[in-house]
Design a protein around this motif. Sequence first.
Motif, PDB file in Angstrom:
ATOM      1  N   THR A  84       0.816  -1.219   0.000  1.00 30.39           N
ATOM      2  CA  THR A  84       0.000   0.000   0.000  1.00 30.39           C
ATOM      3  C   THR A  84       0.847   1.266   0.000  1.00 30.39           C
ATOM      4  OG1 THR A  84      -0.122  -0.058   2.424  1.00 30.39           O
ATOM      5  CG2 THR A  84      -1.917  -1.127   1.196  1.00 30.39           C
ATOM      6  N   ASP A  85       2.094   1.147   0.457  1.00 30.98           N
ATOM      7  CA  ASP A  85       2.935   2.336   0.543  1.00 30.98           C
ATOM      8  C   ASP A  85       4.404   1.928   0.613  1.00 30.98           C
ATOM      9  OD1 ASP A  85       3.350   5.189   0.858  1.00 30.98           O
ATOM     10  OD2 ASP A  85       3.840   4.799   2.950  1.00 30.98           O
ATOM     11  N   VAL A  86       5.243   2.697  -0.051  1.00 30.96           N
ATOM     12  CA  VAL A  86       6.699   2.545   0.046  1.00 30.96           C
ATOM     13  C   VAL A  86       7.239   3.944   0.282  1.00 30.96           C
ATOM     14  CG1 VAL A  86       8.825   1.773  -1.066  1.00 30.96           C
ATOM     15  CG2 VAL A  86       6.669   0.652  -1.617  1.00 30.96           C
ATOM     16  N   ARG A  87       7.967   4.130   1.366  1.00 34.23           N
ATOM     17  CA  ARG A  87       8.468   5.475   1.648  1.00 34.23           C
ATOM     18  C   ARG A  87       9.913   5.476   2.122  1.00 34.23           C
ATOM     19  NH1 ARG A  87       4.625   8.156   5.728  1.00 34.23           N
ATOM     20  NH2 ARG A  87       3.188   7.230   4.247  1.00 34.23           N
ATOM     21  N   ASP A  88      10.564   6.585   1.878  1.00 35.17           N
ATOM     22  CA  ASP A  88      11.940   6.815   2.314  1.00 35.17           C
ATOM     23  C   ASP A  88      11.892   7.248   3.775  1.00 35.17           C
ATOM     24  OD1 ASP A  88      14.515   7.721   2.818  1.00 35.17           O
ATOM     25  OD2 ASP A  88      14.679   8.867   0.960  1.00 35.17           O
ATOM     26  N   THR A  89      12.461   6.425   4.664  1.00 35.57           N
ATOM     27  CA  THR A  89      12.494   6.757   6.092  1.00 35.57           C
ATOM     28  C   THR A  89      13.937   6.938   6.564  1.00 35.57           C
ATOM     29  OG1 THR A  89      12.346   4.389   6.633  1.00 35.57           O
ATOM     30  CG2 THR A  89      10.279   5.648   6.631  1.00 35.57           C
ATOM     31  N   LYS A  95      20.352   5.017   5.465  1.00 30.91           N
ATOM     32  CA  LYS A  95      19.405   5.060   4.358  1.00 30.91           C
ATOM     33  C   LYS A  95      18.492   3.856   4.450  1.00 30.91           C
ATOM     34  CE  LYS A  95      21.591   8.636   2.926  1.00 30.91           C
ATOM     35  NZ  LYS A  95      21.040   9.936   3.313  1.00 30.91           N
ATOM     36  N   GLN A  96      17.181   4.101   4.449  1.00 31.29           N
ATOM     37  CA  GLN A  96      16.251   2.994   4.595  1.00 31.29           C
ATOM     38  C   GLN A  96      14.903   3.315   3.973  1.00 31.29           C
ATOM     39  OE1 GLN A  96      16.132   2.519   8.895  1.00 31.29           O
ATOM     40  NE2 GLN A  96      14.317   3.801   9.053  1.00 31.29           N
ATOM     41  N   ILE A  97      14.161   2.243   3.701  1.00 30.11           N
ATOM     42  CA  ILE A  97      12.795   2.376   3.210  1.00 30.11           C
ATOM     43  C   ILE A  97      11.865   1.600   4.132  1.00 30.11           C
ATOM     44  CG2 ILE A  97      13.498   2.641   0.799  1.00 30.11           C
ATOM     45  CD1 ILE A  97      12.421  -0.256   0.346  1.00 30.11           C
ATOM     46  N   GLN A  98      10.599   2.011   4.132  1.00 34.12           N
ATOM     47  CA  GLN A  98       9.559   1.271   4.843  1.00 34.12           C
ATOM     48  C   GLN A  98       8.514   0.848   3.820  1.00 34.12           C
ATOM     49  OE1 GLN A  98       6.516   3.086   7.653  1.00 34.12           O
ATOM     50  NE2 GLN A  98       7.934   2.082   9.067  1.00 34.12           N
ATOM     51  N   VAL A  99       8.219  -0.432   3.821  1.00 34.01           N
ATOM     52  CA  VAL A  99       7.235  -0.997   2.903  1.00 34.01           C
ATOM     53  C   VAL A  99       6.039  -1.441   3.741  1.00 34.01           C
ATOM     54  CG1 VAL A  99       6.773  -2.833   1.230  1.00 34.01           C
ATOM     55  CG2 VAL A  99       9.055  -1.786   1.339  1.00 34.01           C
ATOM     56  N   SER A 100       4.853  -0.951   3.383  1.00 31.31           N
ATOM     57  CA  SER A 100       3.643  -1.275   4.145  1.00 31.31           C
ATOM     58  C   SER A 100       2.663  -2.059   3.290  1.00 31.31           C
ATOM     59  CB  SER A 100       2.955   0.009   4.630  1.00 31.31           C
ATOM     60  OG  SER A 100       3.822   0.764   5.446  1.00 31.31           O
ATOM     61  N   THR A 101       2.014  -3.041   3.934  1.00 31.19           N
ATOM     62  CA  THR A 101       0.870  -3.731   3.344  1.00 31.19           C
ATOM     63  C   THR A 101      -0.313  -3.439   4.263  1.00 31.19           C
ATOM     64  OG1 THR A 101       1.061  -5.831   4.555  1.00 31.19           O
ATOM     65  CG2 THR A 101       2.442  -5.572   2.585  1.00 31.19           C
ATOM     66  N   GLN A 104       1.103  -5.517   7.542  1.00 30.33           N
ATOM     67  CA  GLN A 104       2.497  -5.584   7.993  1.00 30.33           C
ATOM     68  C   GLN A 104       3.298  -4.367   7.541  1.00 30.33           C
ATOM     69  OE1 GLN A 104       4.230  -9.836   7.725  1.00 30.33           O
ATOM     70  NE2 GLN A 104       2.775  -9.750   6.050  1.00 30.33           N
ATOM     71  N   GLN A 105       4.414  -4.130   8.249  1.00 28.64           N
ATOM     72  CA  GLN A 105       5.385  -3.120   7.825  1.00 28.64           C
ATOM     73  C   GLN A 105       6.763  -3.760   7.831  1.00 28.64           C
ATOM     74  OE1 GLN A 105       5.098   0.363  10.336  1.00 28.64           O
ATOM     75  NE2 GLN A 105       3.721   1.352   8.885  1.00 28.64           N
ATOM     76  N   PHE A 106       7.539  -3.447   6.810  1.00 26.88           N
ATOM     77  CA  PHE A 106       8.893  -3.976   6.673  1.00 26.88           C
ATOM     78  C   PHE A 106       9.835  -2.789   6.506  1.00 26.88           C
ATOM     79  CE2 PHE A 106       5.866  -6.933   4.864  1.00 26.88           C
ATOM     80  CZ  PHE A 106       6.221  -8.147   5.437  1.00 26.88           C
ATOM     81  N   THR A 107      10.960  -2.823   7.205  1.00 22.91           N
ATOM     82  CA  THR A 107      11.970  -1.775   7.061  1.00 22.91           C
ATOM     83  C   THR A 107      13.245  -2.413   6.539  1.00 22.91           C
ATOM     84  OG1 THR A 107      11.030  -0.476   8.864  1.00 22.91           O
ATOM     85  CG2 THR A 107      13.313   0.001   8.266  1.00 22.91           C
ATOM     86  N   PHE A 108      13.807  -1.800   5.505  1.00 20.86           N
ATOM     87  CA  PHE A 108      15.052  -2.281   4.915  1.00 20.86           C
ATOM     88  C   PHE A 108      16.063  -1.141   4.909  1.00 20.86           C
ATOM     89  CE2 PHE A 108      11.623  -4.685   2.868  1.00 20.86           C
ATOM     90  CZ  PHE A 108      12.022  -5.996   3.134  1.00 20.86           C
ATOM     91  N   ILE A 117      12.847   2.757  -4.657  1.00 24.05           N
ATOM     92  CA  ILE A 117      11.431   3.104  -4.526  1.00 24.05           C
ATOM     93  C   ILE A 117      10.781   3.250  -5.898  1.00 24.05           C
ATOM     94  CG2 ILE A 117       9.827   4.923  -3.790  1.00 24.05           C
ATOM     95  CD1 ILE A 117      11.547   5.312  -1.302  1.00 24.05           C
ATOM     96  N   ALA A 118      11.480   3.912  -6.818  1.00 23.40           N
ATOM     97  CA  ALA A 118      10.934   4.093  -8.170  1.00 23.40           C
ATOM     98  C   ALA A 118      10.695   2.745  -8.844  1.00 23.40           C
ATOM     99  CB  ALA A 118      11.880   4.949  -9.005  1.00 23.40           C
ATOM    100  N   THR A 119      11.626   1.798  -8.661  1.00 26.25           N
ATOM    101  CA  THR A 119      11.473   0.468  -9.265  1.00 26.25           C
ATOM    102  C   THR A 119      10.293  -0.272  -8.662  1.00 26.25           C
ATOM    103  OG1 THR A 119      13.862   0.360  -9.691  1.00 26.25           O
ATOM    104  CG2 THR A 119      12.642  -1.722  -9.741  1.00 26.25           C
ATOM    105  N   ILE A 120      10.198  -0.252  -7.331  1.00 25.55           N
ATOM    106  CA  ILE A 120       9.079  -0.941  -6.667  1.00 25.55           C
ATOM    107  C   ILE A 120       7.745  -0.344  -7.122  1.00 25.55           C
ATOM    108  CG2 ILE A 120       7.943  -1.394  -4.454  1.00 25.55           C
ATOM    109  CD1 ILE A 120      10.785  -1.450  -3.189  1.00 25.55           C
TER     110      ILE A 120
END
Length: 204
Positions: A84-89, A95-101, A104-108, A117-120
């Motif tokens: 539902t969301d991918v953001r630069d956190t 440097k990291q991103i947060q991916v939300s469904t 769930q939330q995933f941080t990489f 982010i652009a690719t995802i």
Amino acid sequence: MAFGAHDLLPGEAVRLGKNANAVVSVDAAGLSRFAFDRLMWTVGMAGKEAIGGKLHVTDHRLVFDAHPANRLRGRFSVFLPLITDVRDTSRGLKKQIQVSTGTQQFTFVVWGVPRLIATIDHVRRAVTPEQARRLAGAALADYARVGEGLRIAPGIEAANIALRETLSAVHALRSAITPSLNPVELAGALGLLELLDRLERDAG
């Protein structure tokens, strides 16, 4: 075994692969406290651990494949239609991103955040409802390719527990040494402290 062509679902191709760390909660993962966790707050990682590995962006999912030298090993997938969301956190040098469904939330932690982010975003917007249905069917038919999730590596976890116990003993010994003790009383304690310090340095 590293993620490769044999792990892809039918019609799936890798669009981007990046070295990354998946950030997990130590408590939620069932891990013991990290031996040096009293310092982790200095890098914004209090109560967390970064699991090293590789993050793959395919045209169906994100796949994180952990390196075998971690306390958690294995692989997990995040299906693109669920994101539902991918953001630069990112903060400072981290440097990291947060991916939300929806659940769930995933941080990489990863370099090259804007391109990632652009690719995802590009590949997830390209997934049609029909492709999502085919993806669900393919994942059900061959669930092993989706990944077993991250599991505790018993040997590395046991080593961390032993190191924590050693560090606790070192701290207890240091606090017991006071200036009022004479040199003879200190000899054994100082010798043991030196030995433990050397073992800690050798283990590091």
